[in-house]
Scaffold this motif. Structure first.
Motif, PDB file in Angstrom:
ATOM      1  N   LEU A 144     -28.221  -9.148  53.539  1.00  0.00           N
ATOM      2  CA  LEU A 144     -27.153  -8.770  52.615  1.00  0.00           C
ATOM      3  C   LEU A 144     -26.132  -9.889  52.459  1.00  0.00           C
ATOM      4  O   LEU A 144     -25.597 -10.116  51.364  1.00  0.00           O
ATOM      5  N   MET A 145     -25.863 -10.608  53.547  1.00  0.00           N
ATOM      6  CA  MET A 145     -24.944 -11.748  53.471  1.00  0.00           C
ATOM      7  C   MET A 145     -25.508 -12.835  52.565  1.00  0.00           C
ATOM      8  O   MET A 145     -24.772 -13.455  51.783  1.00  0.00           O
ATOM      9  N   LEU A 146     -26.821 -13.063  52.617  1.00  0.00           N
ATOM     10  CA  LEU A 146     -27.448 -14.079  51.776  1.00  0.00           C
ATOM     11  C   LEU A 146     -27.495 -13.621  50.318  1.00  0.00           C
ATOM     12  O   LEU A 146     -27.238 -14.418  49.404  1.00  0.00           O
ATOM     13  N   TYR A 147     -27.809 -12.347  50.080  1.00  0.00           N
ATOM     14  CA  TYR A 147     -27.777 -11.817  48.716  1.00  0.00           C
ATOM     15  C   TYR A 147     -26.394 -12.059  48.095  1.00  0.00           C
ATOM     16  O   TYR A 147     -26.271 -12.484  46.942  1.00  0.00           O
ATOM     17  N   GLU A 148     -25.354 -11.744  48.871  1.00  0.00           N
ATOM     18  CA  GLU A 148     -23.980 -11.904  48.372  1.00  0.00           C
ATOM     19  C   GLU A 148     -23.677 -13.370  48.085  1.00  0.00           C
ATOM     20  O   GLU A 148     -23.063 -13.702  47.061  1.00  0.00           O
ATOM     21  N   LYS A 149     -24.123 -14.257  48.966  1.00  0.00           N
ATOM     22  CA  LYS A 149     -23.900 -15.692  48.797  1.00  0.00           C
ATOM     23  C   LYS A 149     -24.571 -16.210  47.528  1.00  0.00           C
ATOM     24  O   LYS A 149     -24.013 -17.047  46.807  1.00  0.00           O
ATOM     25  N   ILE A 150     -25.765 -15.696  47.243  1.00  0.00           N
ATOM     26  CA  ILE A 150     -26.519 -16.122  46.068  1.00  0.00           C
ATOM     27  C   ILE A 150     -26.007 -15.453  44.805  1.00  0.00           C
ATOM     28  O   ILE A 150     -26.039 -16.032  43.715  1.00  0.00           O
TER      29      ILE A 150
ATOM     30  N   VAL B 282     -26.808 -11.922  44.060  1.00  0.00           N
ATOM     31  CA  VAL B 282     -27.755 -10.894  43.618  1.00  0.00           C
ATOM     32  C   VAL B 282     -27.166  -9.502  43.881  1.00  0.00           C
ATOM     33  O   VAL B 282     -26.756  -9.214  45.005  1.00  0.00           O
ATOM     34  N   PRO B 283     -27.116  -8.625  42.877  1.00  0.00           N
ATOM     35  CA  PRO B 283     -26.637  -7.261  43.118  1.00  0.00           C
ATOM     36  C   PRO B 283     -27.639  -6.482  43.970  1.00  0.00           C
ATOM     37  O   PRO B 283     -28.817  -6.393  43.617  1.00  0.00           O
ATOM     38  N   VAL B 284     -27.189  -5.933  45.080  1.00  0.00           N
ATOM     39  CA  VAL B 284     -28.128  -5.331  46.040  1.00  0.00           C
ATOM     40  C   VAL B 284     -27.517  -4.112  46.705  1.00  0.00           C
ATOM     41  O   VAL B 284     -26.307  -4.026  46.914  1.00  0.00           O
ATOM     42  N   THR B 285     -28.385  -3.161  47.020  1.00  0.00           N
ATOM     43  CA  THR B 285     -28.051  -2.048  47.908  1.00  0.00           C
ATOM     44  C   THR B 285     -28.985  -2.137  49.101  1.00  0.00           C
ATOM     45  O   THR B 285     -30.206  -2.215  48.941  1.00  0.00           O
ATOM     46  N   GLY B 286     -28.422  -2.154  50.298  1.00  0.00           N
ATOM     47  CA  GLY B 286     -29.220  -2.232  51.513  1.00  0.00           C
ATOM     48  C   GLY B 286     -29.276  -0.891  52.227  1.00  0.00           C
ATOM     49  O   GLY B 286     -28.254  -0.212  52.346  1.00  0.00           O
ATOM     50  N   VAL B 287     -30.455  -0.514  52.684  1.00  0.00           N
ATOM     51  CA  VAL B 287     -30.632   0.747  53.406  1.00  0.00           C
ATOM     52  C   VAL B 287     -31.433   0.472  54.676  1.00  0.00           C
ATOM     53  O   VAL B 287     -32.551  -0.051  54.610  1.00  0.00           O
ATOM     54  N   HIS B 288     -30.864   0.812  55.836  1.00  0.00           N
ATOM     55  CA  HIS B 288     -31.617   0.719  57.083  1.00  0.00           C
ATOM     56  C   HIS B 288     -32.449   1.980  57.245  1.00  0.00           C
ATOM     57  O   HIS B 288     -31.938   3.102  57.135  1.00  0.00           O
ATOM     58  N   CYS B 289     -33.747   1.790  57.475  1.00  0.00           N
ATOM     59  CA  CYS B 289     -34.661   2.934  57.555  1.00  0.00           C
ATOM     60  C   CYS B 289     -35.815   2.578  58.488  1.00  0.00           C
ATOM     61  O   CYS B 289     -36.424   1.520  58.351  1.00  0.00           O
ATOM     62  N   ASN B 290     -36.103   3.457  59.432  1.00  0.00           N
ATOM     63  CA  ASN B 290     -37.249   3.245  60.314  1.00  0.00           C
ATOM     64  C   ASN B 290     -38.524   3.147  59.481  1.00  0.00           C
ATOM     65  O   ASN B 290     -38.724   3.896  58.526  1.00  0.00           O
TER      66      ASN B 290
ATOM     67  N   ASP C  81     -36.935 -14.588  54.234  1.00  0.00           N
ATOM     68  CA  ASP C  81     -37.905 -14.915  53.186  1.00  0.00           C
ATOM     69  C   ASP C  81     -37.931 -13.906  52.026  1.00  0.00           C
ATOM     70  O   ASP C  81     -38.008 -14.309  50.857  1.00  0.00           O
ATOM     71  N   PRO C  82     -37.871 -12.595  52.297  1.00  0.00           N
ATOM     72  CA  PRO C  82     -37.874 -11.648  51.167  1.00  0.00           C
ATOM     73  C   PRO C  82     -36.727 -11.874  50.193  1.00  0.00           C
ATOM     74  O   PRO C  82     -36.879 -11.649  48.986  1.00  0.00           O
ATOM     75  N   VAL C  83     -35.575 -12.332  50.709  1.00  0.00           N
ATOM     76  CA  VAL C  83     -34.410 -12.546  49.844  1.00  0.00           C
ATOM     77  C   VAL C  83     -34.692 -13.632  48.813  1.00  0.00           C
ATOM     78  O   VAL C  83     -34.379 -13.488  47.625  1.00  0.00           O
ATOM     79  N   TYR C  84     -35.285 -14.750  49.258  1.00  0.00           N
ATOM     80  CA  TYR C  84     -35.551 -15.859  48.345  1.00  0.00           C
ATOM     81  C   TYR C  84     -36.557 -15.470  47.265  1.00  0.00           C
ATOM     82  O   TYR C  84     -36.460 -15.903  46.118  1.00  0.00           O
ATOM     83  N   ILE C  85     -37.522 -14.645  47.638  1.00  0.00           N
ATOM     84  CA  ILE C  85     -38.520 -14.208  46.664  1.00  0.00           C
ATOM     85  C   ILE C  85     -37.885 -13.333  45.586  1.00  0.00           C
ATOM     86  O   ILE C  85     -38.027 -13.592  44.384  1.00  0.00           O
ATOM     87  N   VAL C  86     -37.167 -12.307  45.990  1.00  0.00           N
ATOM     88  CA  VAL C  86     -36.635 -11.374  44.994  1.00  0.00           C
ATOM     89  C   VAL C  86     -35.448 -11.960  44.239  1.00  0.00           C
ATOM     90  O   VAL C  86     -35.196 -11.590  43.089  1.00  0.00           O
ATOM     91  N   ALA C  87     -34.695 -12.882  44.848  1.00  0.00           N
ATOM     92  CA  ALA C  87     -33.587 -13.520  44.137  1.00  0.00           C
ATOM     93  C   ALA C  87     -34.109 -14.357  42.974  1.00  0.00           C
ATOM     94  O   ALA C  87     -33.509 -14.390  41.895  1.00  0.00           O
ATOM     95  N   LYS C  88     -35.226 -15.040  43.193  1.00  0.00           N
ATOM     96  CA  LYS C  88     -35.856 -15.819  42.120  1.00  0.00           C
ATOM     97  C   LYS C  88     -36.226 -14.898  40.955  1.00  0.00           C
ATOM     98  O   LYS C  88     -36.016 -15.229  39.781  1.00  0.00           O
ATOM     99  N   ILE C  89     -36.758 -13.722  41.278  1.00  0.00           N
ATOM    100  CA  ILE C  89     -37.144 -12.762  40.240  1.00  0.00           C
ATOM    101  C   ILE C  89     -35.902 -12.213  39.541  1.00  0.00           C
ATOM    102  O   ILE C  89     -35.873 -12.061  38.323  1.00  0.00           O
ATOM    103  N   SER C  90     -34.864 -11.939  40.316  1.00  0.00           N
ATOM    104  CA  SER C  90     -33.629 -11.377  39.779  1.00  0.00           C
ATOM    105  C   SER C  90     -32.984 -12.289  38.747  1.00  0.00           C
ATOM    106  O   SER C  90     -32.389 -11.817  37.768  1.00  0.00           O
ATOM    107  N   PHE C  91     -33.096 -13.615  38.937  1.00  0.00           N
ATOM    108  CA  PHE C  91     -32.439 -14.583  38.058  1.00  0.00           C
ATOM    109  C   PHE C  91     -33.357 -15.169  36.990  1.00  0.00           C
ATOM    110  O   PHE C  91     -32.935 -16.018  36.209  1.00  0.00           O
TER     111      PHE C  91
END
Length: 295
Positions: A124-130, A132-140, A238-248
């Motif tokens: 979430l910190m990296l999403y914010e830095k880049i 990207v609008p994001v909602t984070g959910v912790h889930c088992n 790694d997931p952040v970089y992948i989806v951020a590229k798609i987001s932009f």
């Protein structure tokens, strides 16, 4: 030195190559075993208690600095990519929308499900830095498939991340057997449930998987991108970089898979996917939005 839950440890038999966080200690038949989460990679493992050693502050700082250097390099490369995308958008907007660059952009919204709250916080910190609008959910991981439908209906994301911890165990079966993986089956079922809500690959872009995950099954279930083709470990970010590229990336453009993978810390051995459209949308006029807000 006794080892406690949340201690940072290394495995002696592996020359302490990976830093782990102790999340549980179990005792069976007079033998103690620790359950471990990778500190920087999305790996879950177990190890005999006597094979573990607490990593001191100096060694931890040294390893952390190495990881931080790699993260910074990856971030800088990604930033260059985003800047190029924005320059291209400004050029096209100046001709296609208005000569005064009077436009606005809406990047793709991300819903990020993570089995690890500390990894989720880092992401979430990296999403914010880049940006990207994001909602984070912790889930088992085992609860994701049950909850994903409701979460998609509520948040209506453009991009979905399904990740956490995973690992392959040779003792449980062949590398092709999904039952030999810690959480791959959970991720696959979650992707399937998500695709019941949004079947089209370009209406909801999905990344799924963690360290050593069963890549083929995740893609077959409906993920656009997944880990891990060579069953290697992937970095927590790694997931952040992948989806951020798609987001932009504009929705009229298709994304070459290599363009998405090249700025990750793991690369094509740990990550893969299929050709996918971007989700960024451009509109105009921008000024009228500002004026309405000021009324």
């Amino acid at each position: 030195m006794s080892i406690q839950i949340m201690d940072i440890v290394g495995r002696i038999s592996y020359n302490c190559d990976i830093l782990f966080r102790v999340i549980d200690i179990k005792e069976e038949h007079e033998t103690k075993k620790a359950i471990l989460y990778g500190e920087d990679i999305r790996l879950i493992a177990d190890a005999p208690y006597e094979d573990l050693i607490v990593i001191g502050g100096l060694e931890r700082r040294k390893k952390s600095q190495e990881i931080e250097t790699l993260e910074e390099q990856s971030y800088n490369l990604f930033r260059q990519d985003v800047d190029l995308i924005k320059q291209k958008q400004e050029y096209e907007a100046s001709g296609g929308y208005t000569k005064t660059l009077n436009y606005f952009q809406i990047p793709g919204r991300v819903l990020h499900l993570d089995g690890d709250p500390l990894y989720l916080k880092k992401c979430l910190m990296l999403y914010e830095k880049i940006g990207v609008p994001v909602t984070g959910v912790h889930c088992n991981e085992k609860e994701m498939a049950v909850k994903i439908g409701t979460l998609i209906d509520y948040y209506r994301p453009d991009i979905l991340v399904i990740t956490g911890h995973d690992s392959y165990s040779k003792a449980k079966g062949k590398i092709t057997d999904i039952n030999a993986y810690r959480h791959s089956r959970d991720f696959v079922q979650t992707v399937r449930e998500a695709r019941k809500r949004v079947p089209h690959l370009d209406q909801l872009v999905i990344f799924a998987g963690a360290c050593q995950s069963h890549f083929e099954s995740l893609i077959q279930a409906g993920a656009n991108f997944a880990s891990s083709p060579s069953r290697v470990n992937i970095h927590a970010l790694d997931p952040v970089y992948i989806v951020a590229k798609i987001s932009f990336t504009p929705f009229m453009e298709r994304i070459n898979v290599w363009d998405v993978l090249r700025n990750t810390l793991t690369g094509e051995k740990g990550l893969g996917g299929i050709e996918t459209r971007g989700v960024l949308r451009t509109g105009m006029p921008y000024n009228s939005v500002i004026h309405e807000e000021n009324l």
